[in-house]
Every structure is written in C-alpha cells, then in structure tokens.
Design an enzyme around this catalytic site. Sequence first.
Site, PDB file in Angstrom:
ATOM      1  N   GLN A 159       0.848  -1.198   0.000  1.00  0.00           N
ATOM      2  CA  GLN A 159       0.000   0.000   0.000  1.00  0.00           C
ATOM      3  C   GLN A 159       0.879   1.243   0.000  1.00  0.00           C
ATOM      4  OE1 GLN A 159      -3.375  -0.677   3.104  1.00  0.00           O
ATOM      5  NE2 GLN A 159      -1.811  -2.208   3.507  1.00  0.00           N
ATOM      6  N   HIS A 218      -1.417   1.232  -4.285  1.00  0.00           N
ATOM      7  CA  HIS A 218      -1.804   2.651  -4.200  1.00  0.00           C
ATOM      8  C   HIS A 218      -0.919   3.553  -5.058  1.00  0.00           C
ATOM      9  CE1 HIS A 218      -3.991   1.984  -0.062  1.00  0.00           C
ATOM     10  NE2 HIS A 218      -4.728   1.627  -1.099  1.00  0.00           N
ATOM     11  N   CYS A 267       1.320  19.464 -17.232  1.00  0.00           N
ATOM     12  CA  CYS A 267       1.729  18.632 -18.362  1.00  0.00           C
ATOM     13  C   CYS A 267       1.994  19.525 -19.575  1.00  0.00           C
ATOM     14  CB  CYS A 267       0.587  17.665 -18.664  1.00  0.00           C
ATOM     15  SG  CYS A 267       0.858  16.559 -20.042  1.00  0.00           S
TER      16      CYS A 267
END
Length: 255
Positions: A112, A130, A159
């Site tokens: 996780q 995750h 981006c």
Amino acid sequence: MDELKEALLSSEARPTEQAAQLIKSSNYCIALTGAGISVESGIPTFRGYQGLWQKYDPLEYAHIKSFIKNPEKIWKVMYELDEIMQKARPNPAHFALSELEGKGYIKAIITQNVDNLHQAAGSRSVIEFHGNAKRLICLDCGKIYQREEIDRSVLVPRCKCNGLLKPDVVFFGESIPEEALNSANQEVNACDLMLTIGTSAEVVPANILPWEAKRSGAKIIEVNLERTNLTDEITDIFLKGSASQILTILLKEIG
Ligand code: OAD
C-alpha cells in the site's frame, strides 16, 4: 479453534520459529505491506498519534476533489512528503523481504506504500496497490512523468498539454489501478500463506485481501507493533514487534 491454531498453541517453539517453519513449508507465500514497514526508514504512518492524518485531514489533503479544487495547497504538502520519501532508504525489513524473494520463499509483495522502498531493496515482484510517488500523471491526457522531470520551483506542475499533474498515487475518491487490483487478486487466490506487515488493515479494498486469502484457505502471519482488527479474527501467528526486528529474526530462522 482451527487445527493450526491449536497445534501452534501447544507447540513449544517460539512464535518466530513457528512462523519461519510455516514460511519454509508454504507453497506460495505473499506479503501485504503498509506504512509500518517504512517507519524505520523515516517515513511516518498515516494513523496513530504521530501519523500524517493527525497533521493533515485526509479529506482536505488526500481527496481527489480537494486536489482538483485547490492543487496549490495540496502540492505544497506533496512536495514536503516527497522530500521525506526521496531521502528515505530501505531498512532491514525491506531487505529481508527482498532476500526471501531471492531464496524463493516470497512470491509477491502487495504494497500500500508509495515510497518505492521495496523496489529499492531489490524486490522484483511488487504490486503497487496505491501507486508510486516517484511518478506523476496528467489528469487530462494521462501522460506519465518521473519526479526528476518536474521543475520543483513551480507551485503546481503541469503537463505539456497544460493538464494538471498529480502524484501517481491513489487519492481518496479514486479507484485502485485495475492492473494492480487484478494482479493482487490473482496473488491472493494463489497464496497459501500471507504475511501482513505494518498495516492497520483499516483501508478498503486493501484490507479485504487478508480476509480473501484466509477464505480461500491461506494462513496469516501478522507483523505489527500492535494488534489490529485482523489479529483476533484471522491471524494465525501474531509477531509483535518492529518490522525490521521481526523480519531480521525470521530471515535468520529460515536460514
Ligand atoms: P496505517 O498508518 O493505517 O497503519 C500503520 C500500521 O503500522 C499500524 O498498525 C502500526 O501499528 C504499524 N506500525 C507502526 N510502526 C511499525 C513498525 N516499526 N513495525 C511494524 N509495524 C508498525 O498505514 P496503512 O495500513 O499502510 O492510503 O494505511 C493504509 C492506507 O491508508 C495507506 O496506504 C494510505 C492511507 O490512507 C492512501 O493514501 C490511498
């Protein structure tokens, strides 16, 4: 009480010795890890009195809706956490798991954690349940960037397509990546032994995995500083202690 528990209780072997035997005799052992395994690498847990969620309300800082609404505020915290993660190095627990994989005892790790420390320790079969904080993802076009590609002086990284970049980790309100979910389910179905290490087992759907493993006949060895909601329900052997201390002993016992 099932047969194994009865046998363990009547056995004179120490719990770590019993656990080592179980690992050695297993056909397909996997590990489910949580924040507790990285504490000794300097990364705080989420819950508990020094946990991150004491300082930051998860709904305010870790929910996808909050991120989209106020990315600048959340990126400030993300940069701070990323500094901690970048400095962190694997500890003996990460190395022990990697060595156990090398020896053929551990077939896969479902983690996780987003800190990349299992991979840094040399573990090869790691399912990032995750995500991983070393990557960033564009919320518009889905392009992936490595953290080194990002200009950290920018308050909110964007981006090339101008979409918002988000650490490639699962926020509350987001689904588990499909590939990770499918691979995790496959491993859980295949295993006959699961080690849960340093997880409070409070977050769905990761916390369902030990129950699924148990349901399909696997044994559960739990390593934690304290008891969790798994301990009295499905855990066969509870090893109380820090992950690095216990994993080091186990590695030695296994030989
Ligand atoms: P938690 O913070 O909920 O639990 C950490 C567990 O580690 C606790 O049960 C501690 O007792 C135990 N622990 C602490 N130090 C330890 C040590 N040195 N050795 C062994 N155990 C130790 O962390 P997780 O269970 O990983 O999700 O939390 C699951 C998810 O909740 C996280 O992945 C995160 C969070 O919301 C997302 O961000 C999506």
